[in-house]
Design a protein around this motif. Structure first.
Motif, PDB file in Angstrom:
ATOM      1  N   GLY A   1       1.898  26.906  -4.689  1.00 38.64           N
ATOM      2  CA  GLY A   1       1.050  26.586  -6.093  1.00 38.64           C
ATOM      3  C   GLY A   1       1.462  25.104  -6.266  1.00 38.64           C
ATOM      4  N   GLY A   2       1.835  24.170  -5.398  1.00 39.92           N
ATOM      5  CA  GLY A   2       1.979  23.174  -5.614  1.00 39.92           C
ATOM      6  C   GLY A   2       1.408  22.153  -4.911  1.00 39.92           C
ATOM      7  N   PHE A   3       1.395  20.851  -4.845  1.00 38.57           N
ATOM      8  CA  PHE A   3       0.296  20.032  -4.213  1.00 38.57           C
ATOM      9  C   PHE A   3       1.061  18.652  -3.427  1.00 38.57           C
ATOM     10  CE2 PHE A   3      -2.706  16.621  -3.807  1.00 38.57           C
ATOM     11  CZ  PHE A   3      -3.683  17.648  -4.204  1.00 38.57           C
ATOM     12  N   ALA A   4       0.915  18.548  -2.540  1.00 40.18           N
ATOM     13  CA  ALA A   4       1.112  17.392  -1.095  1.00 40.18           C
ATOM     14  C   ALA A   4       0.456  16.704  -0.260  1.00 40.18           C
ATOM     15  CB  ALA A   4       1.249  18.866   0.539  1.00 40.18           C
ATOM     16  N   VAL A   5       0.863  15.244  -0.573  1.00 39.46           N
ATOM     17  CA  VAL A   5       0.371  13.720   0.049  1.00 39.46           C
ATOM     18  C   VAL A   5       0.887  13.612   1.179  1.00 39.46           C
ATOM     19  CG1 VAL A   5      -0.341  12.599  -1.242  1.00 39.46           C
ATOM     20  CG2 VAL A   5      -0.420  13.531  -2.337  1.00 39.46           C
TER      21      VAL A   5
ATOM     22  N   SER B   1       0.575  -1.127  -0.057  1.00 43.62           N
ATOM     23  CA  SER B   1      -0.022   0.108  -0.002  1.00 43.62           C
ATOM     24  C   SER B   1       0.889   0.954   0.052  1.00 43.62           C
ATOM     25  CB  SER B   1      -0.629  -0.144   0.830  1.00 43.62           C
ATOM     26  OG  SER B   1      -1.640  -1.425   1.192  1.00 43.62           O
ATOM     27  N   ALA B   2       1.750   1.157   0.779  1.00 39.65           N
ATOM     28  CA  ALA B   2       2.775   2.533   0.739  1.00 39.65           C
ATOM     29  C   ALA B   2       3.401   2.685  -0.618  1.00 39.65           C
ATOM     30  CB  ALA B   2       4.078   1.889   1.899  1.00 39.65           C
ATOM     31  N   TYR B   3       3.476   1.615  -1.076  1.00 32.38           N
ATOM     32  CA  TYR B   3       4.893   1.535  -2.611  1.00 32.38           C
ATOM     33  C   TYR B   3       3.292   2.374  -3.651  1.00 32.38           C
ATOM     34  CZ  TYR B   3       6.607   0.474  -7.137  1.00 32.38           C
ATOM     35  OH  TYR B   3       7.304   0.340  -8.349  1.00 32.38           O
ATOM     36  N   ARG B   4       1.882   1.903  -3.369  1.00 33.40           N
ATOM     37  CA  ARG B   4       1.016   2.561  -4.017  1.00 33.40           C
ATOM     38  C   ARG B   4       0.424   3.684  -3.987  1.00 33.40           C
ATOM     39  NH1 ARG B   4       2.117  -0.894  -8.436  1.00 33.40           N
ATOM     40  NH2 ARG B   4       1.163  -3.051  -8.188  1.00 33.40           N
ATOM     41  N   ILE B   5       0.648   4.323  -2.460  1.00 30.93           N
ATOM     42  CA  ILE B   5       0.205   5.574  -2.790  1.00 30.93           C
ATOM     43  C   ILE B   5       1.664   6.731  -3.506  1.00 30.93           C
ATOM     44  CG2 ILE B   5       0.145   7.091  -0.916  1.00 30.93           C
ATOM     45  CD1 ILE B   5      -1.449   4.683   1.324  1.00 30.93           C
ATOM     46  N   VAL B   6       2.948   6.001  -2.669  1.00 34.42           N
ATOM     47  CA  VAL B   6       3.672   7.446  -3.937  1.00 34.42           C
ATOM     48  C   VAL B   6       3.724   6.647  -4.752  1.00 34.42           C
ATOM     49  CG1 VAL B   6       6.125   7.060  -3.812  1.00 34.42           C
ATOM     50  CG2 VAL B   6       5.319   6.502  -1.862  1.00 34.42           C
ATOM     51  N   GLN B   7       3.105   5.911  -5.971  1.00 33.90           N
ATOM     52  CA  GLN B   7       3.618   5.608  -7.178  1.00 33.90           C
ATOM     53  C   GLN B   7       2.411   6.415  -7.361  1.00 33.90           C
ATOM     54  OE1 GLN B   7       2.176   1.986  -8.312  1.00 33.90           O
ATOM     55  NE2 GLN B   7       3.803   2.031  -9.712  1.00 33.90           N
TER      56      GLN B   7
ATOM     57  N   VAL C   1       8.711   5.675  11.416  1.00 34.50           N
ATOM     58  CA  VAL C   1       8.721   6.179  13.635  1.00 34.50           C
ATOM     59  C   VAL C   1       8.392   4.919  14.308  1.00 34.50           C
ATOM     60  CG1 VAL C   1       7.559   8.474  12.441  1.00 34.50           C
ATOM     61  CG2 VAL C   1       6.319   6.858  12.315  1.00 34.50           C
ATOM     62  N   PRO C   2       8.173   5.442  14.565  1.00 34.38           N
ATOM     63  CA  PRO C   2       7.942   3.847  16.311  1.00 34.38           C
ATOM     64  C   PRO C   2       6.785   3.203  15.702  1.00 34.38           C
ATOM     65  CG  PRO C   2       9.151   5.820  17.348  1.00 34.38           C
ATOM     66  CD  PRO C   2       9.405   6.419  16.001  1.00 34.38           C
ATOM     67  N   ASP C   3       5.938   4.435  15.764  1.00 36.10           N
ATOM     68  CA  ASP C   3       4.448   3.491  15.508  1.00 36.10           C
ATOM     69  C   ASP C   3       4.251   3.307  13.929  1.00 36.10           C
ATOM     70  OD1 ASP C   3       3.351   4.390  18.216  1.00 36.10           O
ATOM     71  OD2 ASP C   3       2.901   6.572  17.298  1.00 36.10           O
ATOM     72  N   GLY C   4       4.417   3.326  13.108  1.00 43.82           N
ATOM     73  CA  GLY C   4       4.478   2.694  11.528  1.00 43.82           C
ATOM     74  C   GLY C   4       5.242   3.409  10.775  1.00 43.82           C
ATOM     75  N   LEU C   5       4.557   3.735   9.446  1.00 41.40           N
ATOM     76  CA  LEU C   5       5.446   4.428   8.185  1.00 41.40           C
ATOM     77  C   LEU C   5       4.242   5.144   8.077  1.00 41.40           C
ATOM     78  CD1 LEU C   5       7.147   3.281   6.327  1.00 41.40           C
ATOM     79  CD2 LEU C   5       6.044   3.151   4.795  1.00 41.40           C
ATOM     80  N   PHE C   6       5.847   6.659   7.875  1.00 41.20           N
ATOM     81  CA  PHE C   6       5.061   8.816   7.055  1.00 41.20           C
ATOM     82  C   PHE C   6       5.079   8.669   5.867  1.00 41.20           C
ATOM     83  CE2 PHE C   6       5.922  12.499   6.352  1.00 41.20           C
ATOM     84  CZ  PHE C   6       4.853  13.520   7.178  1.00 41.20           C
ATOM     85  N   LEU C   7       4.653   8.752   4.926  1.00 41.67           N
ATOM     86  CA  LEU C   7       4.834   8.855   3.395  1.00 41.67           C
ATOM     87  C   LEU C   7       4.811  10.449   3.217  1.00 41.67           C
ATOM     88  CD1 LEU C   7       3.186   5.331   1.761  1.00 41.67           C
ATOM     89  CD2 LEU C   7       5.804   6.021   2.517  1.00 41.67           C
ATOM     90  N   SER C   8       5.141  11.294   2.251  1.00 43.75           N
ATOM     91  CA  SER C   8       4.700  12.136   2.129  1.00 43.75           C
ATOM     92  C   SER C   8       5.786  12.829   0.717  1.00 43.75           C
ATOM     93  CB  SER C   8       5.451  13.324   2.710  1.00 43.75           C
ATOM     94  OG  SER C   8       5.583  14.897   2.523  1.00 43.75           O
TER      95      SER C   8
END
Length: 472
Positions: free
Chosen positions: A419-423, A342-348, A370-377
């Motif tokens: 003017g950009g976008f952040a996920v 799921s992390a790979y697909r979100i970044v993709q 992070v200790p509780d999980g995986l953070f993606l940006s």
């Protein structure tokens, strides 16, 4: 007997259509809002003054009688804004009352050349009433009201008759027919527009629902692949285990054979399900592969180890991508396959959106363990090339949310100040929402790719900023 039943049926239809006082208020105009209502009230006031003056001064009727007829004509116009059918009855009754009062004076020769049975003000009032009626009732009801108006006019002018008057029957019937046709056409146009808007809304909802189902089907296919892989591993381990033990007991061999047999049966069932879920040769759903290539049906599902290849493909497509990976965990534990997939697909999907909607931009990918999980940006700058129209349903963010929600996480997507976008996304380590007593969950702070642009501070709702203030 048959014609009698038809007559009774027709009278029943007329009674149901025209003998009613149900409210049917005129809605405000889309562009003019309440201006048409104000125009009707203004014309009604003019009709009140004109009719009273015409009947009192011109026809020399009693003031009370003249004012009553004028009030009926003007009141019918105002009433037609809320109850068009009673307004039509009131306007018709006011016309008949005025015609009866003028009939005696015409026969006596006191009036010469006076319009009868419809006066000028009566024509204006009835035109407005028929128009407002045709705008809001069915075509059949409007035609019935027009037919009864013609019948009353014919009885007064053609059957009852008078002398020394200017007949208005033919003229008013032509005007009334034009007004009814106009009102019916406008009503049909308004209903067609409303139906089109409703159909457009339903189509958009159906498209979103179909996209959601397609994304869930894709997620189900990928998770089935993951489960099938583990079932294969279980089968192989159960087969190899007896050879790793000296003199295994018959009970152990029997249990391991049972485990292997069950795993093989489950694997066969999964393969049959996958044969239904998977297409024979599906296209690359994210558009990041080489032109003309297709995804192999039985290819292993990607994990975070393949992010490097994904980033290289994105760079080859024309985006400047930088990657920053941080690991603040006290001990490194492997993620479950579903979390990595799921992390790979979100970044993709985020990179794919940047390719489509921000060509030529600079993209920064942050992966935080992070200790509780995986953070993606994934944050991209404003597009530096013209944005071409992009085919597709445009519901990629919906798929990201489905993947994160399935594993107890969440996704945030918003435009940045420059003017950009952040996920941003957070997925719990084991696909389960962490339950800790250490206060709000802390996630990293995301910065834009360029030092001269404003900072994008992304944290989950309810968390506090490093300065102790609430994040907006």
């Amino acid at each position: 007997m048959r014609w009698e039943s038809r007559v009774r049926r027709g009278l029943r239809v007329l009674r149901d259509d025209l003998w009613t006082a149900r409210p049917d208020p005129l809605p405000p105009s889309v562009w003019l809002r309440w201006l048409p209502h104000g125009v009707v009230w203004l014309v009604a006031f003019v009709v009140l003054l004109g009719a009273a003056s015409q009947l009192w001064s011109g026809a020399r009727l009693a003031f009370g009688y003249s004012f009553l007829v004028a009030l009926g004509q003007a009141g019918a116009m105002a009433l037609a804004l809320w109850r068009p059918i009673p307004a039509w009855w009131l306007s018709t009754a006011a016309m008949v009352l005025g015609a009866v009062a003028l009939h005696g004076r015409l026969l006596a020769g006191d009036l010469h050349g006076f319009t009868w049975p419809w006066t000028a003000t009566g024509i204006i009032a009835h035109l407005f009433v028929l128009l407002l009626l045709a705008l809001r009732v069915r075509t059949r009801v409007a035609v019935e009201a027009l037919a009864l108006t013609a019948l009353v006019t014919y009885v007064l002018q053609g059957v009852w008759g008078a002398t020394n008057y200017d007949p208005t029957g033919v003229l008013v019937l032509a005007l009334f027919a034009v007004v009814v046709v106009l009102g019916t056409a406008l009503r049909g146009r308004r209903e067609a527009r409303a139906e089109l808007v409703q159909q457009t809304t339903l189509t958009a909802e159906e498209r979103a629902r179909r996209t959601l189902l397609e994304e869930r089907s894709r997620i189900a296919r990928e998770l089935h692949d993951v489960v099938a892989h583990h079932m294969s591993v279980i089968s192989i381990q159960a087969q190899v285990a007896p050879h790793l033990t000296q003199d295994p007991s018959p009970e152990l061999k029997e249990n391991l054979d049972g485990i292997r047999q069950n795993a093989l049966e489950a694997l066969g069932e999964l393969r049959r399900v996958l044969g239904v879920l998977r297409s024979e040769n599906p296209e690359d759903p994210y558009g990041l592969g080489d032109s003309g290539t297709r995804a192999a049906p039985d290819a292993p599902q990607p994990t975070l180890d393949r992010l490097g290849a994904l980033v290289e493909n994105t760079r080859a497509a024309g985006l400047a991508v930088t990657v920053d990976i941080e690991d603040s965990r006290p001990e490194q534990r492997p993620y479950p396959p579903a979390v990595e997939l799921s992390a790979y697909r979100i970044v993709q999907e985020a990179l794919s959106n940047a390719l489509r909607h921000a060509p030529g931009s600079t993209v920064r990918v942050d992966v935080g363990h992070v200790p509780d999980g995986l953070f993606l940006s994934v944050v991209n700058s404003r597009p530096r090339q013209p944005v071409q129209p992009s085919p597709g349903a445009g519901h990629g963010l919906l798929g990201m949310r489905e993947r994160a929600t399935m594993l107890g996480g969440h996704v945030t997507a918003a435009r940045t100040l420059h003017g950009g976008f952040a996920v941003t996304a957070f997925i719990p380590h084991d696909g389960i929402v962490p339950v800790t007593g250490t206060g709000p969950l802390r996630l990293p702070v995301v910065y834009t790719d360029s030092p001269d642009t404003p900072v994008v501070h992304v944290e989950p709702p309810g968390s506090t900023s490093p300065t102790g203030e609430d994040t907006p």
